[in-house]
Design a protein around this motif. Structure first.
Motif, PDB file in Angstrom:
ATOM      1  N   THR A 152       0.804  -1.219  -0.039  1.00 38.50           N
ATOM      2  CA  THR A 152       0.469   0.159   0.777  1.00 38.50           C
ATOM      3  C   THR A 152       1.142   1.316   0.008  1.00 38.50           C
ATOM      4  O   THR A 152       2.390   1.114   0.464  1.00 38.50           O
ATOM      5  CB  THR A 152      -1.343   0.331   1.548  1.00 38.50           C
ATOM      6  OG1 THR A 152      -1.839   1.498   1.071  1.00 38.50           O
ATOM      7  CG2 THR A 152       0.408  -0.132   2.471  1.00 38.50           C
ATOM      8  N   THR A 153       0.376   2.321  -0.551  1.00 44.86           N
ATOM      9  CA  THR A 153       0.739   3.328  -0.463  1.00 44.86           C
ATOM     10  C   THR A 153       0.624   3.897   1.201  1.00 44.86           C
ATOM     11  O   THR A 153       1.303   5.792   0.229  1.00 44.86           O
ATOM     12  CB  THR A 153       1.048   4.374  -2.078  1.00 44.86           C
ATOM     13  OG1 THR A 153      -0.399   4.462  -2.661  1.00 44.86           O
ATOM     14  CG2 THR A 153       1.524   3.233  -3.074  1.00 44.86           C
ATOM     15  N   LEU A 154      -0.664   4.139   1.714  1.00 45.42           N
ATOM     16  CA  LEU A 154      -1.323   4.740   2.192  1.00 45.42           C
ATOM     17  C   LEU A 154      -0.022   5.094   3.860  1.00 45.42           C
ATOM     18  O   LEU A 154       1.085   4.428   3.623  1.00 45.42           O
ATOM     19  CB  LEU A 154      -2.180   3.854   3.244  1.00 45.42           C
ATOM     20  CG  LEU A 154      -3.462   3.855   2.230  1.00 45.42           C
ATOM     21  CD1 LEU A 154      -4.200   3.196   3.162  1.00 45.42           C
ATOM     22  CD2 LEU A 154      -4.045   5.199   2.101  1.00 45.42           C
ATOM     23  N   THR A 155       0.107   5.607   4.291  1.00 43.60           N
ATOM     24  CA  THR A 155       0.493   6.586   5.355  1.00 43.60           C
ATOM     25  C   THR A 155       0.124   6.576   7.044  1.00 43.60           C
ATOM     26  O   THR A 155      -1.078   6.434   6.130  1.00 43.60           O
ATOM     27  CB  THR A 155       1.414   7.740   5.124  1.00 43.60           C
ATOM     28  OG1 THR A 155      -0.039   8.792   5.125  1.00 43.60           O
ATOM     29  CG2 THR A 155       2.069   7.796   4.402  1.00 43.60           C
ATOM     30  N   LEU A 156       0.001   5.890   7.695  1.00 43.58           N
ATOM     31  CA  LEU A 156      -0.668   5.949   8.823  1.00 43.58           C
ATOM     32  C   LEU A 156      -0.156   7.478   9.731  1.00 43.58           C
ATOM     33  O   LEU A 156       1.440   7.235   9.915  1.00 43.58           O
ATOM     34  CB  LEU A 156       0.249   4.927   9.913  1.00 43.58           C
ATOM     35  CG  LEU A 156      -0.635   3.374   8.488  1.00 43.58           C
ATOM     36  CD1 LEU A 156       0.141   2.170   9.585  1.00 43.58           C
ATOM     37  CD2 LEU A 156      -2.085   3.947   8.740  1.00 43.58           C
TER      38      LEU A 156
END
Length: 296
Positions: A152-156
């Protein structure tokens, strides 16, 4: 959550039994009873529960001694939720439960009312106007992050670093109504961690994990898709590695079931989610974990 037999008929009143609204400390009494019933509430749930609706918690007393309770949270003018319906052992079968039930239902009035009840009691809840919407299944496992991560390219981010209004808007798009007071406290519970999945500045999901009477429970786990849900799950369980964790999953979301099973969790309990005035327009495909059986 409601486990005792749903009410079917009233019994004679007894003046020694009084139903009144709870004080804030008495909400913790109800949660202690829920823990004794095996429902495993969060250690710090009382504050956020009471914030949701300070008028929506009722306690039944016999000569001043608390012996039963029910929560009937009115989130707004259109939606409410029944939970924490408990009579202490030794006081059941005497007509006191129906008085608690009637008080809660009368308070919620014409709202659409939801509950998570024991599956075996569906027929009895139907007598009070509730219609089955589906099952929620509790999964149990051990917090581990060794499962191969979904790319995934999401950031948390920590929930505290995201504007509350942004998180509230996302929550409102997934829950049955707007619940600002509850969510503000839920995101800042002691012994809890809240994480947000972001694509740039856009929220793609969020989740909370909190300490419970036994282990830790994730709820809610809301996400736009499976990659976001898996990323959030891994981030949350990383905070409690090696501990027992629970996730309450709507059975009608196969991606949520797959997430739980894929992380080595097994089903241990289920509830019947029911409503009085139809199923709210909630996008269940984005519900990977129910917030709480007690408040929806």
């Amino acid at each position: 959550m409601s486990s005792m037999e749903a009410p079917s008929r009233a019994r004679p009143d007894d003046a020694r039994f009084v139903v009144r609204r709870m004080t804030p400390p008495e909400v913790q009494i109800a949660l202690d009873w829920a823990a004794a019933e095996g429902w495993n509430p969060g250690l710090d749930d009382a504050r956020a529960f009471f914030a949701a609706d300070p008028q929506g918690f009722f306690i039944g007393t016999w000569d001043g001694e608390p012996i039963g309770c029910i929560s009937a949270v009115a989130y707004d003018d259109a939606f409410g939720f029944i939970g924490l319906y408990i009579m202490r052992s030794g006081w059941r079968g005497r007509g006191f439960g129906i008085r608690l039930w009637n008080e809660g239902m009368a308070y919620l009035g014409a709202r659409n009312i939801g509950l998570d009840g024991v599956v075996a009691q569906q027929a009895n809840y139907r007598k009070s106007g509730f219609v089955l919407a589906g099952r929620n299944v509790r999964y149990e496992g051990v917090a581990r992050t060794s499962v191969d991560p979904v790319q995934t390219t999401l950031t948390l981010a920590d929930a505290a670093d995201v504007p509350f209004a942004t998180l509230l808007d996302y929550d409102t798009g997934v829950f049955a109504c707007r619940r600002a007071a509850f969510l503000r406290d839920w995101l800042t519970l002691p012994h809890a961690c809240a994480r947000v999945a972001l694509s740039g500045n856009t929220v793609r999901g969020f989740g909370v994990i909190r300490r419970c009477a036994r282990g830790y429970k994730i709820g809610p786990l809301f996400a736009d898709d499976s990659p976001a849900a898996h990323a959030l799950y891994r981030a949350l369980v990383a905070e409690v590695a090696g501990e027992t964790v629970f996730l309450d999953v709507p059975e009608s979301n196969p991606a949520a079931v797959a997430l739980a099973v894929g992380h080595g969790m097994t089903s241990v309990f289920e509830t019947a989610r029911m409503y009085t005035r139809g199923v709210p327009e909630v996008p269940l495909a984005r519900v990977f974990g129910v917030t709480t059986f007690e408040l929806g």
